[in-house]
Design a protein around this motif. Structure first.
Motif, PDB file in Angstrom:
ATOM      1  N   GLU A  82       0.830  -1.203   0.000  1.00 23.37           N
ATOM      2  CA  GLU A  82       0.000   0.000   0.000  1.00 23.37           C
ATOM      3  C   GLU A  82       0.867   1.256   0.000  1.00 23.37           C
ATOM      4  O   GLU A  82       0.499   2.276  -0.594  1.00 23.37           O
ATOM      5  CB  GLU A  82      -0.963   0.027   1.189  1.00 23.37           C
ATOM      6  CG  GLU A  82      -1.953   1.181   1.066  1.00 23.37           C
ATOM      7  CD  GLU A  82      -2.905   1.332   2.247  1.00 23.37           C
ATOM      8  OE1 GLU A  82      -4.000   1.881   2.049  1.00 23.37           O
ATOM      9  OE2 GLU A  82      -2.552   0.917   3.373  1.00 23.37           O
ATOM     10  N   GLY A  83       2.024   1.183   0.650  1.00 20.28           N
ATOM     11  CA  GLY A  83       2.944   2.321   0.627  1.00 20.28           C
ATOM     12  C   GLY A  83       3.400   2.637  -0.783  1.00 20.28           C
ATOM     13  O   GLY A  83       3.498   3.815  -1.178  1.00 20.28           O
ATOM     14  N   ILE A 202      13.564  11.257   0.726  1.00 20.57           N
ATOM     15  CA  ILE A 202      13.732   9.811   0.919  1.00 20.57           C
ATOM     16  C   ILE A 202      12.514   9.276   1.642  1.00 20.57           C
ATOM     17  O   ILE A 202      12.051   9.862   2.629  1.00 20.57           O
ATOM     18  CB  ILE A 202      15.009   9.476   1.725  1.00 20.57           C
ATOM     19  CG1 ILE A 202      16.258   9.791   0.897  1.00 20.57           C
ATOM     20  CG2 ILE A 202      15.027   8.004   2.141  1.00 20.57           C
ATOM     21  CD1 ILE A 202      17.567   9.515   1.620  1.00 20.57           C
ATOM     22  N   ALA A 203      11.961   8.186   1.134  1.00 17.15           N
ATOM     23  CA  ALA A 203      10.874   7.468   1.805  1.00 17.15           C
ATOM     24  C   ALA A 203      11.324   6.022   1.975  1.00 17.15           C
ATOM     25  O   ALA A 203      11.956   5.450   1.075  1.00 17.15           O
ATOM     26  CB  ALA A 203       9.590   7.530   0.990  1.00 17.15           C
ATOM     27  N   VAL A 204      11.007   5.436   3.113  1.00 19.66           N
ATOM     28  CA  VAL A 204      11.411   4.061   3.413  1.00 19.66           C
ATOM     29  C   VAL A 204      10.171   3.200   3.621  1.00 19.66           C
ATOM     30  O   VAL A 204       9.275   3.565   4.389  1.00 19.66           O
ATOM     31  CB  VAL A 204      12.316   4.006   4.668  1.00 19.66           C
ATOM     32  CG1 VAL A 204      12.670   2.564   5.023  1.00 19.66           C
ATOM     33  CG2 VAL A 204      13.589   4.836   4.460  1.00 19.66           C
ATOM     34  N   LEU A 205      10.112   2.078   2.920  1.00 19.26           N
ATOM     35  CA  LEU A 205       9.013   1.121   3.069  1.00 19.26           C
ATOM     36  C   LEU A 205       9.438   0.009   4.013  1.00 19.26           C
ATOM     37  O   LEU A 205      10.538  -0.544   3.888  1.00 19.26           O
ATOM     38  CB  LEU A 205       8.657   0.518   1.705  1.00 19.26           C
ATOM     39  CG  LEU A 205       8.145   1.483   0.640  1.00 19.26           C
ATOM     40  CD1 LEU A 205       8.189   0.823  -0.730  1.00 19.26           C
ATOM     41  CD2 LEU A 205       6.738   1.949   0.965  1.00 19.26           C
ATOM     42  N   GLY A 220       2.272  -2.860   7.108  1.00 19.79           N
ATOM     43  CA  GLY A 220       3.526  -2.224   6.762  1.00 19.79           C
ATOM     44  C   GLY A 220       3.572  -0.804   7.273  1.00 19.79           C
ATOM     45  O   GLY A 220       2.623  -0.321   7.917  1.00 19.79           O
ATOM     46  N   PHE A 221       4.670  -0.124   6.990  1.00 18.25           N
ATOM     47  CA  PHE A 221       4.845   1.258   7.420  1.00 18.25           C
ATOM     48  C   PHE A 221       5.566   2.038   6.324  1.00 18.25           C
ATOM     49  O   PHE A 221       6.453   1.520   5.654  1.00 18.25           O
ATOM     50  CB  PHE A 221       5.665   1.341   8.710  1.00 18.25           C
ATOM     51  CG  PHE A 221       4.982   0.689   9.884  1.00 18.25           C
ATOM     52  CD1 PHE A 221       4.121   1.408  10.700  1.00 18.25           C
ATOM     53  CD2 PHE A 221       5.174  -0.657  10.146  1.00 18.25           C
ATOM     54  CE1 PHE A 221       3.471   0.805  11.766  1.00 18.25           C
ATOM     55  CE2 PHE A 221       4.532  -1.279  11.210  1.00 18.25           C
ATOM     56  CZ  PHE A 221       3.676  -0.547  12.014  1.00 18.25           C
TER      57      PHE A 221
END
Length: 349
Positions: A82-83, A202-205, A220-221
């Motif tokens: 979903e992220g 920056i995005a972290v899954l 998840g996050f």
């Protein structure tokens, strides 16, 4: 009739084929990068007549403790998938924008982009690993999102955090570097989360499906700085996390459960080392990719050996990689499951 109503990109879409999409029968399941460990949880579900918290406070607080972040930097999602969807829906304009991926890599980046009519700049994984940052930046072009699966599925390769930082710096104001850390618990020192203090792009899954042994929970996050997530919070569904999921996730993120997870990771990493030794000594195997994560990817001398394993109930994941269809990914299981792989490898040619 319904087909005539389909948009062209959906009509032509090739759906993602997950490890569980095939109806297979077996006794040893090493095909979906799941954890072999199961755990029981306590649930009190006497309030299901009420909507859940959009972002369950106790879970967010627990994940903040775990990841050393602030609540405004953490968004809980329905799995890391979903992220991926949310970032594309938020930052990419359908029919106009593009993403960049480095193949071979996780297939859902492409499926999500195709679903939303977002162009894909498909680059080679070797460029990410061996190319200079200026070369990578130039190849990325006008992509709004640049996906770096780290460790990479299915090869297990790692992109150094320093290189991710340099890439993010070169793309400031142009693109968001999305670091997919589904397997990071198996090599936590390689996490890009520490970069969030210095970078807004920056995005972290993250996920609870792998090391936390909760693939069935779909949790998840999405981790990023507050400004990046403000827009995503507008797009996410109003009640994305069910009450039951939140209760289980909260327990899974308690300090005792995190300690247990780390113990299990240590065992699985040990089993991976033993599996790689078995594979390197087997005449059935021509190449073993030395990577991170809870899996090992290898090339077989004879593709038919996969069918032999399937007939004995040992289910692993066949792959076509680098233009050849004799690759296999083996998830790291427990001692008994490792023994089944050993027996398969020892069968006469």
């Amino acid at each position: 009739m319904s087909e005539s109503l389909l948009p062209k990109n959906i009509a032509e879409l090739k759906a993602y084929s997950s490890a569980k999409s095939e109806k297979l029968t077996g006794t040893t399941w090493l095909n979906a990068n799941e954890s072999p460990y199961a755990k029981e949880f306590q649930l009190n579900l006497n309030n299901l007549n009420r909507y859940p918290e959009p972002q369950p406070e106790n879970v967010i607080k627990a994940y903040c403790n775990y990841s050393q972040l602030n609540p405004e930097q953490v968004l809980m999602t329905r799995g890391a998938d979903e992220g991926i969807e949310l970032l594309m829906r938020t930052y990419c304009e359908s029919g106009k924008d593009s993403i960049a991926i480095f193949t071979p890599t996780y297939g859902m980046y492409k499926v999500s982009a195709d679903t939303q009519n977002i162009a894909i700049n498909e680059l080679d994984q070797s460029l990410l690993l061996d190319g200079e940052v200026c070369e990578i930046t130039q190849s990325v072009g006008n992509a709004k999102l640049v996906f770096v699966c780290n460790p990479n599925n299915p090869t297990g390769s790692l992109t150094p955090v320093s290189k991710i930082a340099a890439l993010a710096k070169s793309l400031e104001g142009k693109a968001i570097v999305v670091v997919d850390e589904a397997y990071i618990e198996f090599c936590p020192e390689q996490s890009a989360v520490s970069l969030l203090q210095d970078f807004d792009n920056i995005a972290v899954l993250r996920t609870l499906s792998k090391a936390f042994a909760l693939a069935g929970l779909r949790t998840g996050f999405l981790l990023a700085n507050a400004d990046l997530l403000v827009a995503v919070r507008k797009v996410i569904a109003p009640y994305p996390v069910s009450t039951a999921v939140a209760l289980i996730a909260e327990q899974a993120l308690s300090s005792d459960s995190v300690t247990q997870m780390r113990r299990q990771v240590a065992i699985l990493n040990g089993n991976k080392t033993r599996l790689k030794t078995l594979l390197s000594e087997s005449s059935k195997v021509t190449q073993v990719l030395s990577g991170e994560g809870n899996f090992v990817t290898l090339q077989l001398r004879n593709k038919c050996d996969i069918d032999v394993a399937m007939r004995t109930g040992t289910i692993m994941r066949p792959f076509t990689l680098f233009g050849e269809d004799n690759w296999l990914r083996i998830s790291i299981g427990n001692e008994q499951e490792l023994e089944q792989v050993k027996l398969w490898l020892e069968q006469p040619e």
